[in-house]
Design a protein around this motif. Structure first.
Motif, PDB file in Angstrom:
ATOM      1  N   GLY A  51       0.780  -1.228   0.000  1.00 54.30           N
ATOM      2  CA  GLY A  51       0.000   0.000   0.000  1.00 54.30           C
ATOM      3  C   GLY A  51       0.815   1.283   0.000  1.00 54.30           C
ATOM      4  O   GLY A  51       0.245   2.372  -0.140  1.00 54.30           O
ATOM      5  N   ASP A  52       2.142   1.186   0.143  1.00 53.76           N
ATOM      6  CA  ASP A  52       2.960   2.406   0.089  1.00 53.76           C
ATOM      7  C   ASP A  52       2.711   3.141  -1.225  1.00 53.76           C
ATOM      8  O   ASP A  52       2.600   2.523  -2.288  1.00 53.76           O
ATOM      9  N   SER A  53       2.656   4.445  -1.143  1.00 50.82           N
ATOM     10  CA  SER A  53       2.524   5.271  -2.331  1.00 50.82           C
ATOM     11  C   SER A  53       3.822   5.191  -3.140  1.00 50.82           C
ATOM     12  O   SER A  53       4.911   5.268  -2.586  1.00 50.82           O
ATOM     13  N   VAL A  54       3.677   5.011  -4.445  1.00 48.37           N
ATOM     14  CA  VAL A  54       4.833   4.999  -5.347  1.00 48.37           C
ATOM     15  C   VAL A  54       4.628   6.173  -6.299  1.00 48.37           C
ATOM     16  O   VAL A  54       4.318   6.024  -7.470  1.00 48.37           O
ATOM     17  N   MET A  55       4.767   7.361  -5.718  1.00 52.68           N
ATOM     18  CA  MET A  55       4.500   8.580  -6.471  1.00 52.68           C
ATOM     19  C   MET A  55       5.520   9.652  -6.105  1.00 52.68           C
ATOM     20  O   MET A  55       5.944   9.745  -4.962  1.00 52.68           O
ATOM     21  N   ALA A  56       5.862  10.452  -7.086  1.00 53.07           N
ATOM     22  CA  ALA A  56       6.775  11.563  -6.855  1.00 53.07           C
ATOM     23  C   ALA A  56       6.023  12.880  -6.780  1.00 53.07           C
ATOM     24  O   ALA A  56       6.590  13.916  -6.485  1.00 53.07           O
ATOM     25  N   SER A  57       4.726  12.827  -7.070  1.00 60.05           N
ATOM     26  CA  SER A  57       3.864  14.002  -7.015  1.00 60.05           C
ATOM     27  C   SER A  57       2.441  13.516  -6.796  1.00 60.05           C
ATOM     28  O   SER A  57       2.104  12.398  -7.168  1.00 60.05           O
ATOM     29  N   ILE A  58       1.620  14.351  -6.216  1.00 59.55           N
ATOM     30  CA  ILE A  58       0.230  13.951  -5.999  1.00 59.55           C
ATOM     31  C   ILE A  58      -0.744  14.779  -6.821  1.00 59.55           C
ATOM     32  O   ILE A  58      -1.947  14.594  -6.726  1.00 59.55           O
ATOM     33  N   ALA A  59      -0.221  15.660  -7.640  1.00 54.98           N
ATOM     34  CA  ALA A  59      -1.100  16.543  -8.419  1.00 54.98           C
ATOM     35  C   ALA A  59      -0.934  16.288  -9.910  1.00 54.98           C
ATOM     36  O   ALA A  59       0.170  16.049 -10.405  1.00 54.98           O
ATOM     37  N   LEU A  60      -2.031  16.344 -10.612  1.00 54.50           N
ATOM     38  CA  LEU A  60      -2.041  16.190 -12.056  1.00 54.50           C
ATOM     39  C   LEU A  60      -1.213  17.306 -12.689  1.00 54.50           C
ATOM     40  O   LEU A  60      -1.273  18.454 -12.263  1.00 54.50           O
ATOM     41  N   ASN A  61      -0.428  16.943 -13.673  1.00 54.71           N
ATOM     42  CA  ASN A  61       0.400  17.874 -14.448  1.00 54.71           C
ATOM     43  C   ASN A  61       1.599  18.429 -13.686  1.00 54.71           C
ATOM     44  O   ASN A  61       2.245  19.355 -14.167  1.00 54.71           O
ATOM     45  N   ASP A  62       1.895  17.902 -12.515  1.00 54.10           N
ATOM     46  CA  ASP A  62       3.108  18.316 -11.809  1.00 54.10           C
ATOM     47  C   ASP A  62       4.324  17.649 -12.447  1.00 54.10           C
ATOM     48  O   ASP A  62       4.308  16.449 -12.736  1.00 54.10           O
TER      49      ASP A  62
END
Length: 193
Positions: free
Chosen positions: A76-87
């Motif tokens: 379940g860990d987030s595998v993201m470098a940003s949480i906003a669209l188009n960032d």
């Protein structure tokens, strides 16, 4: 693992309509060891959460050295470098072992947030978890001594020390590899005495 199982286990979603919609727009993706999920300078287009495997986020500093910024290794860990669209992201995300992730486009998340209050609450919860984790990390890395940082890492990331290269851990903790080795030796000697 399938989409419905992940969404009911991890996100605790019970709304049948939402689960059916997620089965249409989300996917389970396999990522090979060494694969870069997103590169620094690219846009983050998907929300991704770990099912199995291990990732690290890193950037390249002004001297050309890779600096490990974060890890994802728990279910379940987030595998993201940003949480906003188009960032445009500032770090790359690399699979350190063969991995499996749940993915959904951020555009779909945006649409689902307007249709389902539950998705807005889930997004808010993910944001709070991320902020809390990053705040704790910032405190540890800026206020703790080298031994305290190492102990914090062992507590905050149980078992991870045995899964990743020590150079990545040293970089993450802003320690030299020699200092990390010294901390590990001191801990082992403390346990044995």
């Amino acid at each position: 693992m399938d989409i419905r199982q992940f969404c009911t286990e991890f996100f605790q979603i019970r709304d049948v309509g939402l689960l059916e919609k997620l089965e249409q727009v989300a996917k389970i993706r396999k990522v090979s060891k060494g694969e870069i999920l997103v590169q620094a300078g690219e846009e983050q287009l998907e929300a991704a959460f770990l099912i199995t495997g291990l990732f690290r986020g890193y950037y390249v500093d002004s001297e050309g050295k890779e600096v490990t910024d974060c890890f994802a290794y728990r279910y379940g860990d987030s595998v993201m470098a940003s949480i906003a669209l188009n960032d445009v992201v500032q770090i790359a995300l690399e699979a350190l072992e063969d991995s499996e992730i749940f993915c959904i486009s951020l555009q779909e998340v945006d649409k689902l947030m307007s249709q389902y209050l539950e998705v807005s609450k889930l997004s808010y919860g993910c944001l709070i978890r991320s902020l809390r984790m990053h705040w704790n990390m910032k405190v540890a890395l800026t206020r703790f001594s080298a031994p305290e940082r190492y102990q914090w890492f062992l507590q905050a990331y149980p078992g991870l020390i045995d899964l990743v290269k020590k150079k990545h851990v040293a970089s993450f903790l802003n320690l030299t590899p020699q200092t990390l080795s010294q901390q590990r030796r001191s801990e082992k000697e403390g346990i044995e005495t």
